[in-house]
Design a protein around this motif. Structure first.
Motif, short mmCIF file in Angstrom:
data_model
loop_
_atom_site.label_atom_id
_atom_site.label_comp_id
_atom_site.label_asym_id
_atom_site.label_seq_id
_atom_site.Cartn_x
_atom_site.Cartn_y
_atom_site.Cartn_z
N ASN A 61 0.97 -1.15 -0.02
CA ASN A 61 -0.15 -0.19 -0.01
C ASN A 61 0.72 1.22 0.06
O ASN A 61 1.58 1.63 0.96
CB ASN A 61 -0.87 0.12 1.27
CG ASN A 61 -1.93 1.01 1.14
OD1 ASN A 61 -2.03 2.02 0.46
ND2 ASN A 61 -3.01 1.22 2.15
N LEU A 62 0.90 1.93 -1.17
CA LEU A 62 1.74 3.17 -1.19
C LEU A 62 0.95 4.38 -1.30
O LEU A 62 1.34 5.37 -1.40
CB LEU A 62 2.36 3.07 -2.26
CG LEU A 62 3.68 2.02 -2.56
CD1 LEU A 62 4.44 2.18 -3.79
CD2 LEU A 62 4.47 2.19 -1.60
N ASN A 63 -0.63 4.46 -0.93
CA ASN A 63 -1.20 5.36 -1.17
C ASN A 63 -0.92 6.57 -0.07
O ASN A 63 -1.16 7.79 -0.40
CB ASN A 63 -2.73 5.00 -0.81
CG ASN A 63 -3.29 4.00 -1.95
OD1 ASN A 63 -2.97 4.22 -2.88
ND2 ASN A 63 -4.29 3.46 -1.41
N VAL A 64 -0.61 6.25 1.07
CA VAL A 64 -0.41 7.35 2.29
C VAL A 64 0.74 8.02 1.55
O VAL A 64 0.67 9.43 1.68
CB VAL A 64 0.25 6.57 3.41
CG1 VAL A 64 0.53 7.59 4.62
CG2 VAL A 64 -1.05 5.86 3.69
N LYS A 65 1.98 7.63 1.15
CA LYS A 65 3.19 8.39 0.63
C LYS A 65 2.71 9.15 -0.63
O LYS A 65 2.88 10.25 -0.73
CB LYS A 65 4.27 7.66 0.20
CG LYS A 65 5.46 8.33 -0.18
CD LYS A 65 6.79 7.52 -0.23
CE LYS A 65 7.84 8.39 -1.02
NZ LYS A 65 8.14 9.35 -0.50
N LEU A 66 1.68 8.78 -1.46
CA LEU A 66 1.55 9.43 -2.61
C LEU A 66 0.42 10.62 -2.34
O LEU A 66 0.46 11.63 -2.86
CB LEU A 66 0.73 8.38 -3.50
CG LEU A 66 0.06 8.96 -4.88
CD1 LEU A 66 1.29 9.66 -5.75
CD2 LEU A 66 -0.65 8.16 -5.66
N ASP A 67 -0.21 10.29 -1.40
CA ASP A 67 -1.27 11.45 -1.02
C ASP A 67 -0.34 12.36 -0.19
O ASP A 67 -0.81 13.71 -0.52
CB ASP A 67 -2.47 10.58 0.09
CG ASP A 67 -3.25 11.85 0.55
OD1 ASP A 67 -3.92 12.54 -0.42
OD2 ASP A 67 -3.66 11.95 1.78
N ALA A 68 0.47 12.37 0.57
CA ALA A 68 1.27 13.14 1.47
C ALA A 68 2.13 14.00 0.26
O ALA A 68 2.15 15.34 0.37
CB ALA A 68 2.21 12.45 2.39
N ASP A 69 2.43 13.53 -1.02
CA ASP A 69 3.24 14.11 -1.84
C ASP A 69 2.44 15.14 -2.56
O ASP A 69 2.68 16.21 -3.06
CB ASP A 69 3.79 13.31 -2.78
CG ASP A 69 4.82 13.77 -3.72
OD1 ASP A 69 5.62 14.61 -3.36
OD2 ASP A 69 4.78 13.43 -4.84
N VAL A 70 1.34 14.53 -2.96
CA VAL A 70 0.27 15.55 -3.79
C VAL A 70 -0.13 16.68 -2.95
O VAL A 70 -0.14 17.84 -3.26
CB VAL A 70 -0.88 14.74 -4.09
CG1 VAL A 70 -2.08 15.65 -4.67
CG2 VAL A 70 -0.84 13.70 -5.24
#
Length: 51
Positions: A24-33
């Motif tokens: 699950n990489l959604n957390v890092k991607l969300d933080a980057d966005v």
């Protein structure tokens, strides 16, 4: 005697998992966005002050 020693050797089994592995990489991607949006908003406010 050699046959008895051969029967006592440890064995290692490598088995594939029954379910697929998911990462699950959604957390890092969300933080980057969010970070990019915040930086863009700051730049916009500096370039076009509201008050």
């Amino acid at each position: 005697m050699l046959a008895a020693l051969g029967a006592c050797t440890p064995t290692v089994k490598v088995e594939t998992p029954q379910e697929p592995i998911t990462i699950n990489l959604n957390v890092k991607l969300d933080a980057d966005v969010r970070l990019r949006l915040i930086e863009e908003a700051k730049d916009d406010v500096e370039d076009n002050p509201i008050f």
